[in-house]
Structures are given as structure tokens and as C-alpha cells.
Design a protein around this motif. Structure first.
Motif, PDB file in Angstrom:
ATOM      1  N   ILE A   1     -12.940   5.258  -5.403  1.00 34.82           N
ATOM      2  CA  ILE A   1     -12.384   6.141  -6.431  1.00 34.82           C
ATOM      3  C   ILE A   1     -12.395   5.503  -7.821  1.00 34.82           C
ATOM      4  O   ILE A   1     -12.319   6.184  -8.832  1.00 34.82           O
ATOM      5  CB  ILE A   1     -10.951   6.579  -6.025  1.00 34.82           C
ATOM      6  CG1 ILE A   1     -10.587   7.932  -6.647  1.00 34.82           C
ATOM      7  CG2 ILE A   1      -9.914   5.522  -6.388  1.00 34.82           C
ATOM      8  CD1 ILE A   1      -9.329   8.548  -6.067  1.00 34.82           C
ATOM      9  N   HIS A   2     -12.508   4.167  -7.882  1.00 34.43           N
ATOM     10  CA  HIS A   2     -12.462   3.436  -9.153  1.00 34.43           C
ATOM     11  C   HIS A   2     -13.485   2.300  -9.117  1.00 34.43           C
ATOM     12  O   HIS A   2     -13.128   1.118  -9.179  1.00 34.43           O
ATOM     13  CB  HIS A   2     -11.050   2.876  -9.358  1.00 34.43           C
ATOM     14  CG  HIS A   2     -10.727   2.513 -10.775  1.00 34.43           C
ATOM     15  ND1 HIS A   2      -9.462   2.082 -11.133  1.00 34.43           N
ATOM     16  CD2 HIS A   2     -11.461   2.507 -11.912  1.00 34.43           C
ATOM     17  CE1 HIS A   2      -9.446   1.822 -12.428  1.00 34.43           C
ATOM     18  NE2 HIS A   2     -10.651   2.069 -12.927  1.00 34.43           N
ATOM     19  N   PRO A   3     -14.781   2.639  -9.011  1.00 31.62           N
ATOM     20  CA  PRO A   3     -15.821   1.643  -8.728  1.00 31.62           C
ATOM     21  C   PRO A   3     -16.081   0.638  -9.841  1.00 31.62           C
ATOM     22  O   PRO A   3     -16.541  -0.476  -9.568  1.00 31.62           O
ATOM     23  CB  PRO A   3     -17.064   2.496  -8.464  1.00 31.62           C
ATOM     24  CG  PRO A   3     -16.808   3.777  -9.204  1.00 31.62           C
ATOM     25  CD  PRO A   3     -15.342   4.001  -9.109  1.00 31.62           C
ATOM     26  N   SER A   4     -15.813   0.989 -11.076  1.00 34.21           N
ATOM     27  CA  SER A   4     -16.037   0.058 -12.172  1.00 34.21           C
ATOM     28  C   SER A   4     -14.994   0.299 -13.264  1.00 34.21           C
ATOM     29  O   SER A   4     -14.315   1.331 -13.284  1.00 34.21           O
ATOM     30  CB  SER A   4     -17.464   0.191 -12.733  1.00 34.21           C
ATOM     31  OG  SER A   4     -17.724   1.509 -13.153  1.00 34.21           O
TER      32      SER A   4
ATOM     33  N   HIS B   1      -6.216  -5.734  -0.128  1.00 30.78           N
ATOM     34  CA  HIS B   1      -7.074  -6.896  -0.400  1.00 30.78           C
ATOM     35  C   HIS B   1      -8.541  -6.600  -0.105  1.00 30.78           C
ATOM     36  O   HIS B   1      -9.429  -7.313  -0.565  1.00 30.78           O
ATOM     37  CB  HIS B   1      -6.630  -8.100   0.435  1.00 30.78           C
ATOM     38  CG  HIS B   1      -6.876  -7.933   1.907  1.00 30.78           C
ATOM     39  ND1 HIS B   1      -5.985  -7.261   2.730  1.00 30.78           N
ATOM     40  CD2 HIS B   1      -7.905  -8.327   2.700  1.00 30.78           C
ATOM     41  CE1 HIS B   1      -6.463  -7.263   3.970  1.00 30.78           C
ATOM     42  NE2 HIS B   1      -7.625  -7.905   3.982  1.00 30.78           N
ATOM     43  N   SER B   2      -8.809  -5.559   0.682  1.00 30.48           N
ATOM     44  CA  SER B   2     -10.168  -5.195   1.072  1.00 30.48           C
ATOM     45  C   SER B   2     -10.567  -3.890   0.395  1.00 30.48           C
ATOM     46  O   SER B   2      -9.718  -3.113  -0.049  1.00 30.48           O
ATOM     47  CB  SER B   2     -10.253  -5.040   2.589  1.00 30.48           C
ATOM     48  OG  SER B   2     -11.566  -4.773   3.019  1.00 30.48           O
TER      49      SER B   2
ATOM     50  N   PHE C   1     -11.847  -5.690 -10.714  1.00 31.54           N
ATOM     51  CA  PHE C   1     -10.391  -5.663 -10.891  1.00 31.54           C
ATOM     52  C   PHE C   1      -9.870  -7.045 -11.290  1.00 31.54           C
ATOM     53  O   PHE C   1      -8.912  -7.157 -12.059  1.00 31.54           O
ATOM     54  CB  PHE C   1      -9.702  -5.231  -9.588  1.00 31.54           C
ATOM     55  CG  PHE C   1      -9.336  -3.777  -9.524  1.00 31.54           C
ATOM     56  CD1 PHE C   1      -8.071  -3.341  -9.877  1.00 31.54           C
ATOM     57  CD2 PHE C   1     -10.260  -2.837  -9.103  1.00 31.54           C
ATOM     58  CE1 PHE C   1      -7.730  -1.994  -9.807  1.00 31.54           C
ATOM     59  CE2 PHE C   1      -9.935  -1.497  -9.026  1.00 31.54           C
ATOM     60  CZ  PHE C   1      -8.661  -1.065  -9.389  1.00 31.54           C
ATOM     61  N   PHE C   2     -10.498  -8.091 -10.749  1.00 30.67           N
ATOM     62  CA  PHE C   2      -9.960  -9.447 -10.861  1.00 30.67           C
ATOM     63  C   PHE C   2     -10.713 -10.318 -11.863  1.00 30.67           C
ATOM     64  O   PHE C   2     -10.421 -11.508 -11.993  1.00 30.67           O
ATOM     65  CB  PHE C   2      -9.979 -10.109  -9.483  1.00 30.67           C
ATOM     66  CG  PHE C   2      -9.365  -9.263  -8.403  1.00 30.67           C
ATOM     67  CD1 PHE C   2      -8.006  -8.986  -8.399  1.00 30.67           C
ATOM     68  CD2 PHE C   2     -10.162  -8.701  -7.408  1.00 30.67           C
ATOM     69  CE1 PHE C   2      -7.437  -8.184  -7.421  1.00 30.67           C
ATOM     70  CE2 PHE C   2      -9.601  -7.899  -6.413  1.00 30.67           C
ATOM     71  CZ  PHE C   2      -8.239  -7.631  -6.425  1.00 30.67           C
ATOM     72  N   LEU C   3     -11.699  -9.744 -12.582  1.00 25.99           N
ATOM     73  CA  LEU C   3     -12.525 -10.521 -13.502  1.00 25.99           C
ATOM     74  C   LEU C   3     -12.482  -9.936 -14.913  1.00 25.99           C
ATOM     75  O   LEU C   3     -12.439  -8.713 -15.085  1.00 25.99           O
ATOM     76  CB  LEU C   3     -13.977 -10.547 -13.018  1.00 25.99           C
ATOM     77  CG  LEU C   3     -14.224 -11.134 -11.618  1.00 25.99           C
ATOM     78  CD1 LEU C   3     -15.685 -10.935 -11.222  1.00 25.99           C
ATOM     79  CD2 LEU C   3     -13.835 -12.609 -11.564  1.00 25.99           C
TER      80      LEU C   3
ATOM     81  N   GLN D   1      -3.129  -9.018 -17.419  1.00 28.07           N
ATOM     82  CA  GLN D   1      -4.273  -8.103 -17.357  1.00 28.07           C
ATOM     83  C   GLN D   1      -4.349  -7.371 -16.021  1.00 28.07           C
ATOM     84  O   GLN D   1      -4.605  -6.173 -15.971  1.00 28.07           O
ATOM     85  CB  GLN D   1      -5.574  -8.894 -17.593  1.00 28.07           C
ATOM     86  CG  GLN D   1      -5.824  -9.302 -19.025  1.00 28.07           C
ATOM     87  CD  GLN D   1      -7.089 -10.147 -19.151  1.00 28.07           C
ATOM     88  OE1 GLN D   1      -7.239 -11.186 -18.497  1.00 28.07           O
ATOM     89  NE2 GLN D   1      -8.012  -9.707 -19.989  1.00 28.07           N
ATOM     90  N   LEU D   2      -4.106  -8.123 -14.938  1.00 25.04           N
ATOM     91  CA  LEU D   2      -4.202  -7.493 -13.618  1.00 25.04           C
ATOM     92  C   LEU D   2      -3.066  -6.503 -13.396  1.00 25.04           C
ATOM     93  O   LEU D   2      -3.263  -5.442 -12.801  1.00 25.04           O
ATOM     94  CB  LEU D   2      -4.216  -8.554 -12.515  1.00 25.04           C
ATOM     95  CG  LEU D   2      -4.467  -8.024 -11.101  1.00 25.04           C
ATOM     96  CD1 LEU D   2      -5.752  -7.190 -11.034  1.00 25.04           C
ATOM     97  CD2 LEU D   2      -4.521  -9.168 -10.080  1.00 25.04           C
ATOM     98  N   ILE D   3      -1.895  -6.830 -13.881  1.00 26.14           N
ATOM     99  CA  ILE D   3      -0.775  -5.886 -13.779  1.00 26.14           C
ATOM    100  C   ILE D   3      -1.121  -4.600 -14.521  1.00 26.14           C
ATOM    101  O   ILE D   3      -0.862  -3.491 -14.023  1.00 26.14           O
ATOM    102  CB  ILE D   3       0.521  -6.508 -14.336  1.00 26.14           C
ATOM    103  CG1 ILE D   3       1.040  -7.597 -13.389  1.00 26.14           C
ATOM    104  CG2 ILE D   3       1.600  -5.425 -14.533  1.00 26.14           C
ATOM    105  CD1 ILE D   3       2.246  -8.349 -13.929  1.00 26.14           C
ATOM    106  N   GLU D   4      -1.709  -4.734 -15.703  1.00 25.04           N
ATOM    107  CA  GLU D   4      -2.064  -3.543 -16.477  1.00 25.04           C
ATOM    108  C   GLU D   4      -3.147  -2.733 -15.780  1.00 25.04           C
ATOM    109  O   GLU D   4      -3.122  -1.502 -15.790  1.00 25.04           O
ATOM    110  CB  GLU D   4      -2.518  -3.945 -17.881  1.00 25.04           C
ATOM    111  CG  GLU D   4      -2.761  -2.765 -18.813  1.00 25.04           C
ATOM    112  CD  GLU D   4      -1.568  -1.819 -18.906  1.00 25.04           C
ATOM    113  OE1 GLU D   4      -1.797  -0.588 -18.938  1.00 25.04           O
ATOM    114  OE2 GLU D   4      -0.409  -2.290 -18.932  1.00 25.04           O
TER     115      GLU D   4
END
Length: 381
Positions: free
Chosen positions: A81-84, A115-116, A122-124, A135-138
Motif C-alpha cells: 500500500i506504500h511501496p515508496s 518487521h516483515s 521506511f528506514f533509510l 524521521q522514522l516516527i514521522e
């Protein structure tokens, strides 16, 4: 003579039609799963996109006949649903929700944080480095507010956090945990509640009948509740195997979770009839093993002896569920029939498994009839 023959023929036809009508009437009075468990708890299934786009029409008809709740198998997971970054793909999720609304079903979104099946972006950051906690929280906030907000008032419940407990001890050291910290869980529930204050919010995990995982789940959910975070239910993924479940442990998980004041649900129910390749059975999706004949013994059909054993396993589970029916919110099978169950490809790809109530032709199995009989029994087992 000719007239008599015609009269006799007409009489035979009338008798035949009468018998057919009686047979049809008799079949139509056989209760479905959702009818048999009405007033007890919801009966649901996970849907592949082909059920909602018209490709698997026969299976979709079975869903509409048998179930009153649905959950998205894959189309609402982050990678779908959120690929990029900044790009959402709602087409298949929209079809799923519209299908549930059309058939007046209780709709569950699955899953917001896992996690999968979450894309690496999301993490970069833009340079390929690990993002900061802020950033990750946002990004999590944006994802949850956008997805849950889109279906506000239409999706009745969400699996907010999935499989956050480690197989050995404590919480899983996922990217979410490593970058944000263990409070990523409460933040996810907080954001989901902000996006839709009326939606039910669940924590979902596997192997919660194992004592150490059960204890961690109780600790996790109690901690959230003590902080004033809304948690409405615990989903016990039920990817079991023949004779795997120890009923006293299964029962204790239900009572321990219910004591927290939340709903208890079996969220991903299937019972594999195939041997597991290791002694330690888990539902960790990353496990993969080679296909060898000894682990794929029922490639053509399931013997009557195994049909009976599968039926008894389901009956044993449903006896406990009926015993605690006031604490059970929903029982959801992970798949509609044996042809399309994920157990055919996990943890060994290409096997022939038979874990559900309906066979590869959407026909009810012995287990289906056994569960119905139990539901309609005056003594409820």
C-alpha cells in the motif's frame, strides 16, 4: 393406452421434481458457519485480492455464504500500500473495503506496523543512511494517519502492531525497535487512535500459546493499557499443526488475555496436516526449507484417517472457544480453501497441504461438518 402412459410419465416426473425440491430445501436449511456461531462470535477469513476483483468468483461466493468478517491478506501491508516514499497504492485495498461493505461484513485492516513486508525506504534517508528516530516516527505517523484515515468509519478494526515479540526473550529487535525504541508500539497505537477514534485496535502475534510468548504479550498489552493507550484486543495467530496445540495452554492464553479486559481473537487459523521440518514449530515467515518427499505425503488426496484427525483438532479448539465465547470477539481462518492457503508454500515451497475447512474445490470437509455439529450441539461440547 397412450393416455395412461402419459399419466404415468407425468406422475414420475412430479415425484422426481418433488424429491429434488425436498433435497434442495433440505440442503438450504443446513446452517453456515456465520449462522451457526451467530450470537457467539464473528467468523471470518483472509481474502486474497483475487477474491475481491472477481478472479476467484466461486471462492468469493463461498466467502459471502459462510463468513461475516474479512481481513486483508496482503493488500494493506506496507510494501503493497506504500511501496515508496510519498507513493501510496490504494487500488486493491479500496476493492477489499468495498467488497466488505457490499456484503455487510466486519472489516479488519492488516497490518500497520510489522518487521516483515515493509519496504526498506521506511528506514533509510535520501543518502541511503539509517533515518533518525524523529524521521522514522514521522514516517510512521504519516503512514498510519494516511491509511487509517482513508478508511475512517469504513474499516471497523486494525491490526496495529504485528509480531513485536521475540521468539527467545523480550521484544523483537526489528528496525522499528532499533531506531525508535520499544515505545514504537505505543506510538503506533496512539497514531491509529488519532486517525480513527472509533476503530478497534489490536495487537497480533503468533505462538501465543507458548508460556514465554504469552507472558510477554500480557506484559506488553498491560503496559500499554496502564499508560492509557487504547488497545481493544489481542489476536492469537493460530498457524497450528496436527496435534501441536496443548489445549490447557491454549485455554490459559485465552483467560490470561481476557483478564486484561480486552477481546481475544483467533486471527489466522489454519491447521497443517504436514510434518514440520524442525522440532521447534514457529510461524516466523522467514523460515524456509528444501522440499523432500517425506515432508509432502498427501499430494493427491487426504486420507480419511487424516481427515478425521484434522476434524478432531478443530473440534478441540472450538470446544474451548465456545466455553469462553463471551470473551472471544472473532475467529478468522487464514484462507478460504486448501488450494490457495499459504501453508502450501511455507515453510517449504510447493507442498500440498490441507489445513482449512474447505478443500481445493470449495467443498466442505469432515472438519467443517464437525465444527458445525459442535456449534449446534445443546451441550456445546
Amino acid at each position: 393406452m397412450k393416455t395412461i402412459s402419459h399419466v404415468l410419465l407425468l406422475a414420475v416426473l412430479l415425484v422426481s421434481l418433488s424429491c429434488q425440491n425436498q433435497s434442495t430445501k433440505k440442503e438450504s436449511t443446513i446452517p453456515t458457519l456465520k449462522e451457526a456461531f451467530e450470537g457467539k462470535f464473528l467468523l471470518g477469513t483472509a481474502l486474497h485480492v483475487d477474491h475481491t476483483n472477481g478472479v476467484r468468483k466461486q471462492s468469493a461466493d463461498l466467502v459471502e455464504q459462510q463468513y461475516n468478517s474479512i481481513v486483508a491478506e496482503n493488500c494493506m501491508k506496507p510494501e503493497e500500500i506504500h511501496p515508496s516514499k510519498g507513493v501510496y497504492n490504494f487500488k486493491e485495498a479500496d476493492q477489499f473495503v468495498e467488497y466488505g461493505e457490499k456484503n455487510n461484513m466486519f472489516i479488519v485492516g492488516h497490518t500497520l506496523v510489522w518487521h516483515s513486508q515493509v519496504p526498506d525506504w521506511f528506514f533509510l534517508d535520501d543518502e541511503g543512511n539509517t533515518v533518525s528516530r524523529e524521521q522514522l516516527i514521522e514516517r510512521m505517523r504519516d503512514h498510519i494517519h494516511t491509511v487509517v484515515g482513508r478508511y475512517k468509519g469504513r474499516v471497523q478494526a486494525w491490526d496495529v502492531v504485528n509480531e513485536a515479540i521475540d521468539d527467545k526473550e523480550g521484544l523483537r529487535k526489528s528496525k522499528w525497535h532499533q531506531i525508535i525504541g520499544e515505545d514504537f508500539i505505543e506510538l503506533a497505537f496512539q497514531f491509529a487512535h488519532e486517525a480513527d477514534p472509533d476503530a478497534e485496535l489490536y495487537y497480533n502475534d503468533y505462538s501465543l500459546i507458548l508460556p514465554h510468548r504469552r507472558a510477554e504479550a500480557v506484559k506488553l498489552v498491560k503496559n500499554l493499557i496502564d499508560k492509557g493507550i487504547r488497545v481493544d484486543g489481542i489476536g492469537m495467530q493460530a498457524h497450528y499443526g496436527i496435534d501441536y496445540v496443548k489445549i490447557p495452554e491454549f485455554e490459559k492464553s485465552i483467560t490470561d488475555f481476557a483478564s486484561l479486559g480486552v477481546k481475544v481473537m483467533l486471527t489466522e487459523l489454519d491447521i497443517s496436516v504436514l510434518p514440520f521440518p524442525t522440532e521447534e514449530i514457529s510461524a516466523e515467515i522467514s523460515q524456509k526449507y528444501a522440499l523432500v518427499p517425506e515432508f509432502d505425503p498427501y499430494t493427491s488426496t487426504l486420507p480419511d484417517s487424516m481427515q478425521a484427525k484434522l476434524a478432531q483438532n478443530y473440534v478441540d479448539l472450538f470446544k474451548v472457544l465456545l466455553k469462553y465465547q463471551e470473551k472471544i470477539g472473532r475467529v478468522t481462518f487464514w484462507g478460504v480453501n486448501d488450494a490457495h492457503t499459504w501453508r502450501n508454500n511455507w515453510p517449504i515451497e510447493g507442498r500440498t497441504d490441507h489445513p482449512l475447512l474447505f478443500d481445493r474445490n470449495n467443498q466442505p470437509k469432515k472438519a467443517y461438518h464437525a465444527v458445525l455439529e459442535l456449534a449446534n450441539s445443546p451441550t456445546k461440547g
